[in-house]
Design a protein around this motif. Structure first.
Motif, PDB file in Angstrom:
ATOM      1  N   HIS A  27       2.788   7.468 -10.379  1.00 37.74           N
ATOM      2  CA  HIS A  27       3.246   6.307  -9.611  1.00 37.74           C
ATOM      3  C   HIS A  27       2.737   6.502  -8.190  1.00 37.74           C
ATOM      4  N   GLY A  28       2.584   5.422  -7.442  1.00 43.24           N
ATOM      5  CA  GLY A  28       2.037   5.557  -6.104  1.00 43.24           C
ATOM      6  C   GLY A  28       0.619   6.083  -6.162  1.00 43.24           C
ATOM      7  N   ALA A  29       0.303   7.010  -5.269  1.00 36.40           N
ATOM      8  CA  ALA A  29      -1.057   7.526  -5.166  1.00 36.40           C
ATOM      9  C   ALA A  29      -1.256   8.800  -5.974  1.00 36.40           C
ATOM     10  N   ALA A  30      -2.420   8.890  -6.597  1.00 33.42           N
ATOM     11  CA  ALA A  30      -2.926  10.148  -7.158  1.00 33.42           C
ATOM     12  C   ALA A  30      -4.361  10.235  -6.657  1.00 33.42           C
ATOM     13  N   ALA A  31      -4.545  10.970  -5.562  1.00 36.40           N
ATOM     14  CA  ALA A  31      -5.833  10.949  -4.870  1.00 36.40           C
ATOM     15  C   ALA A  31      -6.401  12.355  -4.737  1.00 36.40           C
ATOM     16  N   GLY A  32      -7.739  12.446  -4.707  1.00 40.63           N
ATOM     17  CA  GLY A  32      -8.387  13.718  -4.478  1.00 40.63           C
ATOM     18  C   GLY A  32      -7.935  14.776  -5.463  1.00 40.63           C
ATOM     19  N   LEU A  33      -7.445  15.898  -4.923  1.00 40.89           N
ATOM     20  CA  LEU A  33      -6.956  16.981  -5.759  1.00 40.89           C
ATOM     21  C   LEU A  33      -5.830  16.515  -6.675  1.00 40.89           C
ATOM     22  N   GLY A  34      -5.010  15.581  -6.203  1.00 36.97           N
ATOM     23  CA  GLY A  34      -3.955  15.031  -7.049  1.00 36.97           C
ATOM     24  C   GLY A  34      -4.515  14.386  -8.296  1.00 36.97           C
ATOM     25  N   LEU A  35      -5.638  13.675  -8.154  1.00 39.55           N
ATOM     26  CA  LEU A  35      -6.259  13.048  -9.323  1.00 39.55           C
ATOM     27  C   LEU A  35      -6.907  14.094 -10.224  1.00 39.55           C
ATOM     28  N   SER A  36      -7.488  15.138  -9.645  1.00 38.50           N
ATOM     29  CA  SER A  36      -8.053  16.204 -10.472  1.00 38.50           C
ATOM     30  C   SER A  36      -7.000  16.759 -11.416  1.00 38.50           C
ATOM     31  N   CYS A  52      -4.733  16.685 -17.463  1.00 38.47           N
ATOM     32  CA  CYS A  52      -3.680  16.564 -18.476  1.00 38.47           C
ATOM     33  C   CYS A  52      -4.212  15.870 -19.730  1.00 38.47           C
ATOM     34  N   ASP A  53      -3.540  16.099 -20.844  1.00 40.19           N
ATOM     35  CA  ASP A  53      -3.967  15.513 -22.117  1.00 40.19           C
ATOM     36  C   ASP A  53      -3.757  14.010 -22.154  1.00 40.19           C
ATOM     37  N   ILE A  54      -2.643  13.552 -21.574  1.00 47.09           N
ATOM     38  CA  ILE A  54      -2.283  12.135 -21.600  1.00 47.09           C
ATOM     39  C   ILE A  54      -1.932  11.700 -20.186  1.00 47.09           C
ATOM     40  N   VAL A  55      -2.525  10.601 -19.742  1.00 46.98           N
ATOM     41  CA  VAL A  55      -2.253  10.071 -18.401  1.00 46.98           C
ATOM     42  C   VAL A  55      -1.555   8.731 -18.529  1.00 46.98           C
ATOM     43  N   ILE A  56      -0.353   8.659 -17.983  1.00 50.42           N
ATOM     44  CA  ILE A  56       0.423   7.421 -17.953  1.00 50.42           C
ATOM     45  C   ILE A  56       0.523   6.981 -16.497  1.00 50.42           C
ATOM     46  N   ALA A  57       0.122   5.753 -16.207  1.00 51.55           N
ATOM     47  CA  ALA A  57       0.123   5.275 -14.821  1.00 51.55           C
ATOM     48  C   ALA A  57       0.776   3.907 -14.722  1.00 51.55           C
ATOM     49  N   LYS A  89      -2.248   3.923  -7.513  1.00 50.30           N
ATOM     50  CA  LYS A  89      -3.583   3.975  -6.920  1.00 50.30           C
ATOM     51  C   LYS A  89      -4.214   5.334  -7.201  1.00 50.30           C
ATOM     52  N   LEU A  90      -5.343   5.304  -7.911  1.00 44.38           N
ATOM     53  CA  LEU A  90      -6.045   6.526  -8.275  1.00 44.38           C
ATOM     54  C   LEU A  90      -7.398   6.554  -7.590  1.00 44.38           C
ATOM     55  N   ALA A  91      -7.719   7.682  -6.960  1.00 45.62           N
ATOM     56  CA  ALA A  91      -8.987   7.757  -6.231  1.00 45.62           C
ATOM     57  C   ALA A  91      -9.489   9.193  -6.184  1.00 45.62           C
ATOM     58  N   MET A  92     -10.752   9.391  -6.537  1.00 49.18           N
ATOM     59  CA  MET A  92     -11.412  10.684  -6.356  1.00 49.18           C
ATOM     60  C   MET A  92     -12.159  10.574  -5.030  1.00 49.18           C
ATOM     61  N   ASN A  93     -11.397  10.644  -3.942  1.00 47.46           N
ATOM     62  CA  ASN A  93     -11.919  10.231  -2.640  1.00 47.46           C
ATOM     63  C   ASN A  93     -12.264  11.381  -1.699  1.00 47.46           C
ATOM     64  N   GLU A 108     -13.996   5.100  -4.671  1.00 44.43           N
ATOM     65  CA  GLU A 108     -13.231   3.851  -4.788  1.00 44.43           C
ATOM     66  C   GLU A 108     -11.794   4.104  -5.235  1.00 44.43           C
ATOM     67  N   ILE A 109     -10.897   3.259  -4.758  1.00 41.18           N
ATOM     68  CA  ILE A 109      -9.492   3.315  -5.171  1.00 41.18           C
ATOM     69  C   ILE A 109      -9.285   2.337  -6.321  1.00 41.18           C
ATOM     70  N   PHE A 110      -8.711   2.822  -7.430  1.00 44.94           N
ATOM     71  CA  PHE A 110      -8.451   1.993  -8.594  1.00 44.94           C
ATOM     72  C   PHE A 110      -6.954   1.833  -8.797  1.00 44.94           C
ATOM     73  N   LYS A 111      -6.512   0.613  -9.015  1.00 39.04           N
ATOM     74  CA  LYS A 111      -5.142   0.420  -9.460  1.00 39.04           C
ATOM     75  C   LYS A 111      -5.026   0.904 -10.907  1.00 39.04           C
ATOM     76  N   GLY A 112      -3.792   1.131 -11.346  1.00 43.07           N
ATOM     77  CA  GLY A 112      -3.572   1.675 -12.676  1.00 43.07           C
ATOM     78  C   GLY A 112      -4.293   0.908 -13.764  1.00 43.07           C
ATOM     79  N   VAL A 113      -4.185  -0.411 -13.747  1.00 45.54           N
ATOM     80  CA  VAL A 113      -4.810  -1.217 -14.803  1.00 45.54           C
ATOM     81  C   VAL A 113      -6.329  -1.107 -14.750  1.00 45.54           C
TER      82      VAL A 113
END
Length: 259
Positions: free
Chosen positions: A104-113, A118-123, A128-132, A165-170
């Motif tokens: 929920h909220g942001a999963a960015a950079g190291l957070g997204l790594s 994980c085996d299953i990602v639920i968002a 907001k997901l970003a490898m920034n 780029e920042i991606f919303k969950g969908v």
């Protein structure tokens, strides 16, 4: 037991919560070491078959703690950090449990790594997901290159890393970063429900399949982690990185020179 994490166990499920809500669960050296230690302890816990990961407060994790990177009174030791990130990524990937990230909220950079490890990602829909990393002149770490390659392949991984780029969950689900979408505010409930369904499944067989598929990739992950450590340490010395973090702190547009 931990300063920056919460670990709870119920039946065969463990819940690991990143717990620096005032900093949007950004990761300083203390959290990185604690997370590596905690994952290693879970790896050796035969009573646990499912691991849920989530963030306390309004985000999963904003990534590495940029303020800690520029704190002159308590220098950020990059070589030590990369050792801990290697431990996190390798242990997370090789856990003999099914892992579920609840975003929920942001999963960015190291957070997204970490999420992608994980085996299953639920968002949630509007998470907001970003490898920034590129925004501060760095490369992905924490196994980010490896986990992106596994999820979406090399060509798309390069584009996603370079663009930051920042991606919303969908949107993230549409390109393969996310497995399950939940309505806003219901991400954690969805993750808990998913875990319950797993408990009613032949989990021993599922975990065996994970072990078979992941075992053949461990050497590649280790190689990439070594490369990330070397390149990230080098990038920390570049003019572009200094400009990137200064621009971030000053809330202005970066002026990169490719140096």
């Amino acid at each position: 037991m931990y300063k920056t994490l919460l670990l709870e166990k119920e039946e065969r499920v463990a819940t690991l919560t990143l717990n620096r809500p005032d900093a949007m669960n950004s990761m300083n050296e203390v959290m990185m070491k604690e997370l590596a230690d905690c994952l290693e302890s879970i790896k050796n816990d035969n009573s646990i078959q499912v691991l849920l990961l989530k963030g306390e407060g309004r985000a999963f994790s904003a990534g590495g703690d940029i303020k800690a990177m520029i704190d002159t009174e308590s220098p950020f030791h990059m070589e030590d950090v990369m050792v801990e990130l290697g431990r996190i990524a390798k242990t997370l990937y090789s856990l003999p449990q099914i892992t579920i990230a609840s975003v929920h909220g942001a999963a960015a950079g190291l957070g997204l790594s970490i999420v992608l490890g994980c085996d299953i990602v639920i968002a949630e829909e509007n998470s907001k997901l970003a490898m920034n990393f590129i925004g501060i002149g760095l490369v992905p770490d924490g196994g980010g290159h490896f986990f992106l390659k596994e999820r979406i392949g090399i060509p798309k991984a390069k584009q996603l890393i370079w663009e930051g780029e920042i991606f919303k969950g969908v949107e993230a689900k549409a390109i393969g970063l996310v497995d399950v979408i939940a309505s806003d505010g219901l991400g954690w409930a969805t993750a808990r429900s998913y875990a319950q369904r797993l408990l009613e499944s032949p989990l021993a067989a599922m975990i065996a399949t994970k072990e078979i598929l992941h075992a053949s990739q461990i050497k590649e992950l280790e190689w990439m982690l070594e490369k990330e450590a070397v390149k990230q340490t080098a990038m920390r010395q570049t003019a572009d990185h200094l400009e990137g973090i200064n621009a971030f702190v000053e809330k202005r547009k970066s002026e990169f020179r490719g140096e």
